[in-house]
Design a protein around this motif. Structure first.
Motif, PDB file in Angstrom:
ATOM      1  N   TYR A 149     101.087 -77.643  34.651  1.00 57.17           N
ATOM      2  CA  TYR A 149     102.431 -77.123  34.923  1.00 57.17           C
ATOM      3  C   TYR A 149     102.836 -77.399  36.344  1.00 57.17           C
ATOM      4  O   TYR A 149     103.627 -77.876  36.831  1.00 57.17           O
ATOM      5  N   ALA A 150     101.768 -76.827  37.036  1.00 55.33           N
ATOM      6  CA  ALA A 150     101.909 -76.572  38.635  1.00 55.33           C
ATOM      7  C   ALA A 150     102.082 -78.120  39.188  1.00 55.33           C
ATOM      8  O   ALA A 150     102.942 -78.486  39.941  1.00 55.33           O
ATOM      9  N   GLU A 151     101.141 -79.197  38.650  1.00 52.72           N
ATOM     10  CA  GLU A 151     100.954 -80.346  39.057  1.00 52.72           C
ATOM     11  C   GLU A 151     102.125 -81.123  38.550  1.00 52.72           C
ATOM     12  O   GLU A 151     102.710 -81.943  39.384  1.00 52.72           O
ATOM     13  N   LYS A 152     102.667 -81.025  37.555  1.00 52.03           N
ATOM     14  CA  LYS A 152     103.848 -81.819  36.872  1.00 52.03           C
ATOM     15  C   LYS A 152     104.915 -81.276  37.507  1.00 52.03           C
ATOM     16  O   LYS A 152     105.992 -82.225  37.700  1.00 52.03           O
ATOM     17  N   THR A 153     105.543 -79.938  37.801  1.00 48.82           N
ATOM     18  CA  THR A 153     106.705 -79.506  38.062  1.00 48.82           C
ATOM     19  C   THR A 153     106.818 -79.306  39.713  1.00 48.82           C
ATOM     20  O   THR A 153     107.975 -79.314  40.148  1.00 48.82           O
ATOM     21  N   HIS A 154     105.779 -78.898  40.028  1.00 49.86           N
ATOM     22  CA  HIS A 154     105.900 -78.240  41.729  1.00 49.86           C
ATOM     23  C   HIS A 154     105.056 -79.009  42.566  1.00 49.86           C
ATOM     24  O   HIS A 154     104.946 -78.835  43.643  1.00 49.86           O
ATOM     25  N   GLY A 155     104.273 -80.057  41.948  1.00 46.81           N
ATOM     26  CA  GLY A 155     103.389 -81.089  42.666  1.00 46.81           C
ATOM     27  C   GLY A 155     102.985 -80.682  44.050  1.00 46.81           C
ATOM     28  O   GLY A 155     102.250 -79.617  44.088  1.00 46.81           O
ATOM     29  N   SER A 156     103.493 -81.447  45.112  1.00 43.98           N
ATOM     30  CA  SER A 156     102.735 -81.365  46.348  1.00 43.98           C
ATOM     31  C   SER A 156     103.194 -79.856  47.045  1.00 43.98           C
ATOM     32  O   SER A 156     102.478 -79.467  47.984  1.00 43.98           O
ATOM     33  N   PHE A 157     104.263 -79.253  46.518  1.00 46.08           N
ATOM     34  CA  PHE A 157     104.591 -77.993  47.184  1.00 46.08           C
ATOM     35  C   PHE A 157     103.454 -76.903  46.735  1.00 46.08           C
ATOM     36  O   PHE A 157     103.115 -76.130  47.817  1.00 46.08           O
ATOM     37  N   ILE A 158     102.999 -76.992  45.678  1.00 46.98           N
ATOM     38  CA  ILE A 158     102.287 -75.922  45.011  1.00 46.98           C
ATOM     39  C   ILE A 158     100.770 -76.039  45.394  1.00 46.98           C
ATOM     40  O   ILE A 158     100.082 -75.066  45.535  1.00 46.98           O
ATOM     41  N   ILE A 159     100.272 -77.420  45.553  1.00 46.60           N
ATOM     42  CA  ILE A 159      98.686 -77.689  45.466  1.00 46.60           C
ATOM     43  C   ILE A 159      98.119 -76.781  46.441  1.00 46.60           C
ATOM     44  O   ILE A 159      97.116 -76.409  46.159  1.00 46.60           O
ATOM     45  N   PRO A 160      98.681 -76.810  47.923  1.00 44.00           N
ATOM     46  CA  PRO A 160      97.983 -76.364  48.753  1.00 44.00           C
ATOM     47  C   PRO A 160      97.553 -74.810  48.387  1.00 44.00           C
ATOM     48  O   PRO A 160      96.715 -74.348  49.281  1.00 44.00           O
ATOM     49  N   TYR A 161      98.394 -74.288  47.856  1.00 45.42           N
ATOM     50  CA  TYR A 161      98.227 -72.634  47.382  1.00 45.42           C
ATOM     51  C   TYR A 161      97.267 -72.434  46.331  1.00 45.42           C
ATOM     52  O   TYR A 161      96.396 -71.507  46.223  1.00 45.42           O
ATOM     53  N   ILE A 162      96.871 -73.701  45.641  1.00 43.47           N
ATOM     54  CA  ILE A 162      95.759 -73.487  44.278  1.00 43.47           C
ATOM     55  C   ILE A 162      94.280 -73.496  45.004  1.00 43.47           C
ATOM     56  O   ILE A 162      93.940 -74.496  45.656  1.00 43.47           O
TER      57      ILE A 162
END
Ligand code: SF4
Length: 396
Positions: free
Chosen positions: A116-129
């Motif tokens: 979900y994170a990769e598909k919906t919030h992509g580059s915004f969310i990845i640094p937090y994971i």
């Protein structure tokens, strides 16, 4: 493509490999290894009214009678996940104070949330994971790398199956990041859900209660004498509790004994704080289920998240309530979940730091804690999925 992968990764596929082994030349055969998750074990224990230890022993006997060579427990590989996650958090926290790395750190063990994170919030969310691999994928590395070497086999000569509470674990296993190009094999070849194990037993007309128990394999299991060992924290692995305790000690020299959760909007969104002289030093939360995840992401996007760490899980109530678990029959789903939680918690908890086997593996397999080898083997990466205007994905 996702549905093809799911049909391929089924108990039929496991049986094909076992049948092939019966007639093939020894040099063509594959060593079959099954790693069972503690959440699946608890679900089967509830279904057959067994203790978790009996379930583990009977399941081991059932698989071995069919030609499986080894049966392991992913509680063992979760030790690595917990230790790597707590170290990663402390490093991020320290770097964050120098404004170099994003906080909160978001948990990474749930593929439902990651997709979900990769598909919906992509580059915004990845640094937090968190980059730490899930227990399933660490078991994959352990089996196809260290264990394969021990057995003098190449990774493609091992067929590695996991038993999981979740269909999304099949997608996780098939991520290109977990594919060994050199030997053209996956770290986890096949994921079977708990419900599929029940179907397999039913197809063979077997009740797990009637199976004579077999001793558990000594390696990559979490047993002490006649006792199963687990970890503190909820049914999704206890990431929050472990990281919280470790960070309190490591960053502030505070020893945390009991952890008190404060429910926010609902029981699937709770928070924990570490305070000193009225100042909040650590602010952690767990967010389970998509409603709570969406709220969390919105807060993050508005710059309004107060958290340092969030244990994110896609299923309400976490993995014990996963979509691949055995469904309730004679009782309500709520009562069944309570039974499963009780069985899961019956297992004695130990701290991953205290395991001599894990310590030894860090030295022998990974050339020490914090080594390059440990980072390469126990961590992964994520990929933003850019969508073309037609809606087709151009990247995983
Ligand atoms: Fe799977 Fe649900 Fe657990 Fe996520 S929370 S790993 S989707 S069972």
């Amino acid at each position: 493509a996702e549905s093809v992968l799911i049909t391929q990764q089924s108990h039929e596929e496991l049986y094909k490999v076992l049948n092939f082994n019966k007639t093939a030349e020894p040099s063509q055969q594959r060593l079959v290894v099954i790693s069972v998750s503690p959440q699946s074990r608890a679900s089967l224990a509830a279904r057959f009214q067994l203790t978790p230890l009996d379930t583990a022993k009977k399941l081991t006997a059932f698989f071995k009678n069919r030609g499986v060579h080894y049966v392991f427990d992913t509680t063992f590989s979760r030790n690595f996940s917990l230790l790597e996650s707590q170290r990663e958090f402390v490093q991020r926290f320290r770097r964050h104070t120098e404004s170099k790395q994003a906080l909160p750190m978001l948990a990474s063990a749930c593929p439902g949330w990651i997709c979900y994170a990769e598909k919906t919030h992509g580059s915004f969310i990845i640094p937090y994971i968190s980059t730490t691999k899930s227990p399933q994928q660490i078991m994959g590395s352990l089996v196809k790398d260290h264990f394969a070497q021990q057995q003098h086999l190449t990774p493609d000569k091992i067929y590695h199956v996991t038993v999981m509470p979740c269909y999304d674990k099949k997608l996780e296993a098939s991520r290109p990041d977990f594919f060994n190009q050199e030997y053209q094999t996956r770290d986890v070849d096949c994921v079977i859900t708990t419900g599929e194990i029940l179907r397999l037993l039913e197809q063979e007309g077997i009740s797990l209660s009637d199976v004579d128990p077999a001793p558990l394999d000594a390696e990559f299991n979490s047993v002490s004498g006649e006792e199963l060992l687990g970890h503190q924290g909820g049914g999704s692995g206890g990431y929050l509790e472990h990281i919280f305790r470790y960070a309190a000690q490591e960053l502030f020299g505070i020893q945390v004994d009991g952890i008190t959760y404060k429910p926010l909007k609902n029981k699937d969104f709770q928070e924990v704080t570490l305070e000193k002289d009225g100042t909040i030093l650590l602010h952690f939360a767990l967010a389970y289920g998509f409603r709570n995840i969406q709220n969390l992401v919105q807060k993050l996007k508005r710059g309004k998240s107060p958290y340092h760490y969030v244990e994110v899980m896609a299923c309400p109530s976490g993995c014990l309530n996963g979509g691949g678990q055995i469904k309730a029959e004679a009782i309500s789903s709520k009562d069944l979940l309570q039974q499963i939680e009780k069985l899961y918690e019956m297992v004695r908890t130990v701290m991953p730091e205290t395991s001599p086997e894990i310590k030894e593996l860090y030295e022998q397999w990974l050339k020490g804690e914090n080594s390059k080898e440990a980072r390469k083997t126990l961590h992964t990466q994520y990929h933003a999925v850019e969508k073309m205007s037609s809606g087709f994905n151009i990247k995983w």
